[in-house]
Design an enzyme around this catalytic site. Structure first.
Site, PDB file in Angstrom:
ATOM      1  N   VAL A  53      67.845 -31.609  16.590  1.00 18.85           N
ATOM      2  CA  VAL A  53      66.101 -31.453  16.331  1.00 18.85           C
ATOM      3  C   VAL A  53      65.830 -32.856  15.753  1.00 18.85           C
ATOM      4  CG1 VAL A  53      66.009 -29.159  16.313  1.00 18.85           C
ATOM      5  CG2 VAL A  53      66.594 -30.294  14.152  1.00 18.85           C
ATOM      6  N   SER A  54      64.751 -33.518  16.140  1.00 27.52           N
ATOM      7  CA  SER A  54      64.389 -34.732  15.496  1.00 27.52           C
ATOM      8  C   SER A  54      63.955 -34.795  14.299  1.00 27.52           C
ATOM      9  CB  SER A  54      63.497 -35.478  16.484  1.00 27.52           C
ATOM     10  OG  SER A  54      63.681 -35.387  17.742  1.00 27.52           O
ATOM     11  N   THR A  55      63.332 -33.730  13.475  1.00 26.21           N
ATOM     12  CA  THR A  55      62.900 -33.743  12.140  1.00 26.21           C
ATOM     13  C   THR A  55      63.462 -32.616  11.434  1.00 26.21           C
ATOM     14  OG1 THR A  55      60.963 -32.444  12.776  1.00 26.21           O
ATOM     15  CG2 THR A  55      60.695 -34.802  13.049  1.00 26.21           C
TER      16      THR A  55
ATOM     17  N   GLN B 254      61.708 -29.234  12.121  1.00 30.11           N
ATOM     18  CA  GLN B 254      62.033 -28.361  13.007  1.00 30.11           C
ATOM     19  C   GLN B 254      63.274 -27.715  12.924  1.00 30.11           C
ATOM     20  OE1 GLN B 254      62.368 -31.752  16.103  1.00 30.11           O
ATOM     21  NE2 GLN B 254      60.386 -31.131  16.788  1.00 30.11           N
TER      22      GLN B 254
ATOM     23  N   GLY C 191      67.492 -33.259  12.282  1.00 27.44           N
ATOM     24  CA  GLY C 191      66.640 -34.328  11.610  1.00 27.44           C
ATOM     25  C   GLY C 191      67.033 -35.674  11.910  1.00 27.44           C
TER      26      GLY C 191
END
Length: 195
Positions: A14-16, A19, A43
């Protein structure tokens, strides 16, 4: 080699930090990937070249294993990166399964789709290169050159040095000329103590 004989290894990203991976974990549960065989980057943006979870997975994967992802975009930074990664893994005898994309390199259809992905990635690289060359040629024809525009000209540099020699502070000079403090330091020399 047409069938997977090894372990199913899952990769989630997940990018952040806000999330979570729950949707991806559910998909991997249904695909039969054991929790102990999952690698996670939480992240971490897809554009980052260093992803500890993916790096660990790539170190651990063995020929005959299958890497299972929720979507192909989880594993790569770009179409070109995904295609290269898949080609490298396939050459090592590692299979790729993308759950929501419906791709599995252990099937003839899956292999064909992944080869198409590699072709599109190559086309994308060619188009970008062609557009870059055309853009540079057009700019040159209009008298423009590449690179960062100059922040200050020689007249501003002389003005900055004069102001600094007269005792003005660097932040004041930067404000007066509308440039950064770093630019003032780069353009000027400190006044000598004997003057």
């Amino acid at each position: 080699m047409t069938t997977s004989t090894g372990t199913k290894l899952g990769y989630l990203r997940v990018s952040t930090g806000k999330q979570d991976e729950s949707l991806q974990h559910e998909a991997l549960d249904k695909a039969g990937v054991l929790k102990r065989n999952r690698y996670v980057d939480h992240g971490v943006s897809g554009t980052k070249t260093e992803r500890p979870g993916l790096d660990a997975l790539l170190d651990d994967v063995q020929p005959g294993d299958t890497i299972v992802v929720y979507k192909l975009d989880r594993i790569g930074r770009s179409t070109a990166h995904v295609a290269k990664l898949i080609a490298d893994l396939t050459e090592q005898g590692v299979f790729i399964e993308s759950i929501s994309d419906g791709l599995n390199s252990s099937t003839p259809t899956g292999r064909a789709m992944l080869q198409m992905l590699a072709i599109f990635a190559e086309m994308e690289r060619s188009f970008i290169a062609e557009r870059t060359i055309a853009g540079l040629a057009a700019a040159k024809a209009q008298g423009r050159t590449g690179g960062r525009p100059r922040v200050a000209d020689s007249k501003q540099a002389r003005t900055a040095q004069t102001l600094r020699d007269s005792g003005e502070s660097v932040p004041e000079i930067a404000s007066t000329l509308g440039v950064s403090i770093a630019t003032v330091y780069r353009l000027t020399k400190a006044p000598s103590k004997d003057s």
